[in-house]
Design a protein around this motif. Structure first.
Motif, short mmCIF file in Angstrom:
data_model
loop_
_atom_site.label_atom_id
_atom_site.label_comp_id
_atom_site.label_asym_id
_atom_site.label_seq_id
_atom_site.Cartn_x
_atom_site.Cartn_y
_atom_site.Cartn_z
N CYS A 1 0.85 -1.20 0.00
CA CYS A 1 0.00 0.00 0.00
C CYS A 1 0.88 1.24 0.00
CB CYS A 1 -0.88 0.05 1.25
SG CYS A 1 -2.09 -1.28 1.37
N GLU A 2 0.29 2.36 -0.43
CA GLU A 2 0.96 3.65 -0.35
C GLU A 2 -0.07 4.71 0.00
OE1 GLU A 2 2.71 4.78 -4.06
OE2 GLU A 2 0.79 4.99 -5.07
N ILE A 3 0.35 5.75 0.72
CA ILE A 3 -0.53 6.86 1.07
C ILE A 3 -0.59 7.81 -0.12
CG2 ILE A 3 -0.88 8.83 2.59
CD1 ILE A 3 0.52 7.23 4.79
N VAL A 4 -1.82 8.11 -0.57
CA VAL A 4 -2.02 8.98 -1.72
C VAL A 4 -2.25 10.41 -1.26
CG1 VAL A 4 -3.43 9.40 -3.76
CG2 VAL A 4 -2.95 7.07 -3.06
N THR A 5 -3.14 10.62 -0.30
CA THR A 5 -3.39 11.96 0.24
C THR A 5 -3.43 11.90 1.76
OG1 THR A 5 -5.79 11.70 0.19
CG2 THR A 5 -4.77 12.67 -1.76
N LEU A 6 -3.04 12.99 2.38
CA LEU A 6 -3.07 13.10 3.84
C LEU A 6 -3.45 14.54 4.17
CD1 LEU A 6 -2.56 11.92 6.66
CD2 LEU A 6 -0.17 12.55 6.40
N ASP A 7 -4.62 14.72 4.81
CA ASP A 7 -5.11 16.04 5.18
C ASP A 7 -5.26 16.12 6.69
OD1 ASP A 7 -5.52 16.87 2.46
OD2 ASP A 7 -7.31 15.61 2.44
N ARG A 8 -4.82 17.23 7.27
CA ARG A 8 -4.97 17.46 8.72
C ARG A 8 -5.75 18.74 8.94
NH1 ARG A 8 -1.75 14.08 11.67
NH2 ARG A 8 0.02 13.17 10.58
N ASP A 9 -6.67 18.68 9.91
CA ASP A 9 -7.49 19.84 10.28
C ASP A 9 -7.31 20.08 11.77
OD1 ASP A 9 -9.39 21.74 10.81
OD2 ASP A 9 -11.11 20.52 10.24
N SER A 10 -6.64 21.15 12.14
CA SER A 10 -6.40 21.49 13.54
C SER A 10 -7.18 22.73 13.96
CB SER A 10 -4.90 21.72 13.77
OG SER A 10 -4.18 20.57 13.47
N SER A 11 -8.30 22.98 13.30
CA SER A 11 -9.07 24.20 13.58
C SER A 11 -9.77 24.15 14.93
CB SER A 11 -10.10 24.44 12.47
OG SER A 11 -11.00 23.35 12.40
N GLN A 12 -10.01 22.98 15.49
CA GLN A 12 -10.65 22.86 16.79
C GLN A 12 -9.58 22.73 17.87
OE1 GLN A 12 -13.45 19.65 16.67
NE2 GLN A 12 -14.45 20.40 14.83
N PRO A 13 -9.77 23.39 19.01
CA PRO A 13 -8.76 23.32 20.06
C PRO A 13 -8.63 21.90 20.63
CG PRO A 13 -10.70 24.53 20.80
CD PRO A 13 -10.90 24.23 19.36
N ARG A 14 -7.39 21.49 20.91
CA ARG A 14 -7.07 20.19 21.49
C ARG A 14 -7.57 19.00 20.66
NH1 ARG A 14 -7.33 19.50 27.69
NH2 ARG A 14 -7.40 17.49 26.75
N ARG A 15 -7.77 19.22 19.37
CA ARG A 15 -8.28 18.14 18.54
C ARG A 15 -7.73 18.29 17.12
NH1 ARG A 15 -14.63 16.54 17.91
NH2 ARG A 15 -14.29 14.82 16.48
N THR A 16 -7.21 17.23 16.58
CA THR A 16 -6.75 17.22 15.19
C THR A 16 -7.49 16.13 14.45
OG1 THR A 16 -4.55 17.99 15.82
CG2 THR A 16 -4.75 16.92 13.67
N ILE A 17 -8.09 16.50 13.34
CA ILE A 17 -8.78 15.53 12.51
C ILE A 17 -7.90 15.26 11.30
CG2 ILE A 17 -10.83 15.05 11.12
CD1 ILE A 17 -12.33 17.01 12.97
N ALA A 18 -7.52 14.00 11.12
CA ALA A 18 -6.66 13.62 10.00
C ALA A 18 -7.42 12.65 9.10
CB ALA A 18 -5.38 12.98 10.51
N ARG A 19 -7.33 12.91 7.81
CA ARG A 19 -7.94 12.01 6.82
C ARG A 19 -6.85 11.61 5.85
NH1 ARG A 19 -11.38 16.17 7.46
NH2 ARG A 19 -13.43 15.72 8.28
N GLN A 20 -6.76 10.30 5.60
CA GLN A 20 -5.79 9.85 4.62
C GLN A 20 -6.44 8.89 3.63
OE1 GLN A 20 -2.55 7.96 6.68
NE2 GLN A 20 -3.38 5.93 6.38
N THR A 21 -5.93 8.92 2.44
CA THR A 21 -6.39 7.99 1.40
C THR A 21 -5.19 7.15 1.00
OG1 THR A 21 -7.93 9.66 0.59
CG2 THR A 21 -7.48 7.81 -0.87
N ALA A 22 -5.40 5.85 0.96
CA ALA A 22 -4.32 4.95 0.58
C ALA A 22 -4.72 4.17 -0.66
CB ALA A 22 -4.01 3.99 1.72
N ARG A 23 -3.72 3.77 -1.41
CA ARG A 23 -3.92 2.94 -2.59
C ARG A 23 -3.21 1.63 -2.31
NH1 ARG A 23 -1.54 3.12 -8.47
NH2 ARG A 23 0.39 3.49 -7.36
N CYS A 24 -3.93 0.52 -2.45
CA CYS A 24 -3.36 -0.79 -2.13
C CYS A 24 -3.54 -1.76 -3.29
CB CYS A 24 -4.04 -1.38 -0.89
SG CYS A 24 -3.78 -0.41 0.61
N ALA A 25 -2.61 -2.67 -3.40
CA ALA A 25 -2.70 -3.77 -4.35
C ALA A 25 -2.68 -5.05 -3.53
CB ALA A 25 -1.54 -3.73 -5.34
#
Length: 125
Positions: free
Chosen positions: A38-62
């Motif tokens: 597998c490999e990570i295609v996209t990785l997004d982080r959202d730290s707009s909320q205090p004491r909380r980070t929302i991370a979203r990643q998309t992976a491509r796997c064979a």
């Protein structure tokens, strides 16, 4: 005479190995993944909320037959399809070595708890 036969046999074996490597490199074209990786295609982080980070990643796997894209040791990986089908997320060992894994009550994901008490929650859509 036997030395000559041996030399021809070794030359033939070397040419055969070279051809196999050449054909293999042509089959795996640029951008293709090897089976079971597998490999990570996209990785997004959202730290707009205090004491909380929302991370979203998309992976491509064979993945190989009987496997599906999942998470092992906090990295994308091919895991047994039965784990995902049964939603027994902790069986794929998604947390780091020193973290504890717990299923969410509704089986929509899991939490990884670090020794210091920090909790990382992962939900599956």
């Amino acid at each position: 005479m036997q030395l000559l036969r041996l030399a021809w046999a070794l030359t033939g074996a070397a040419i055969c190995c070279f051809l196999i490597l050449f054909i293999h490199s042509r089959l795996l074209k640029e951008g293709q993944l090897a089976a079971g990786t597998c490999e990570i295609v996209t990785l997004d982080r959202d730290s707009s909320q205090p004491r909380r980070t929302i991370a979203r990643q998309t992976a491509r796997c064979a993945c190989k037959k009987g496997q599906i894209a999942g998470t092992t040791r906090a990295r994308p990986a091919c895991v047994d399809a039965g784990i995902v089908r049964k939603k027994q997320w902790c069986e794929m060992v998604p947390c780091l070595e020193d973290e504890g894994c717990d299923l969410l009550v509704n089986k929509s994901g899991w939490t990884c708890t670090q020794p210091g008490g920090r909790v990382k929650t992962t939900t599956v859509s």
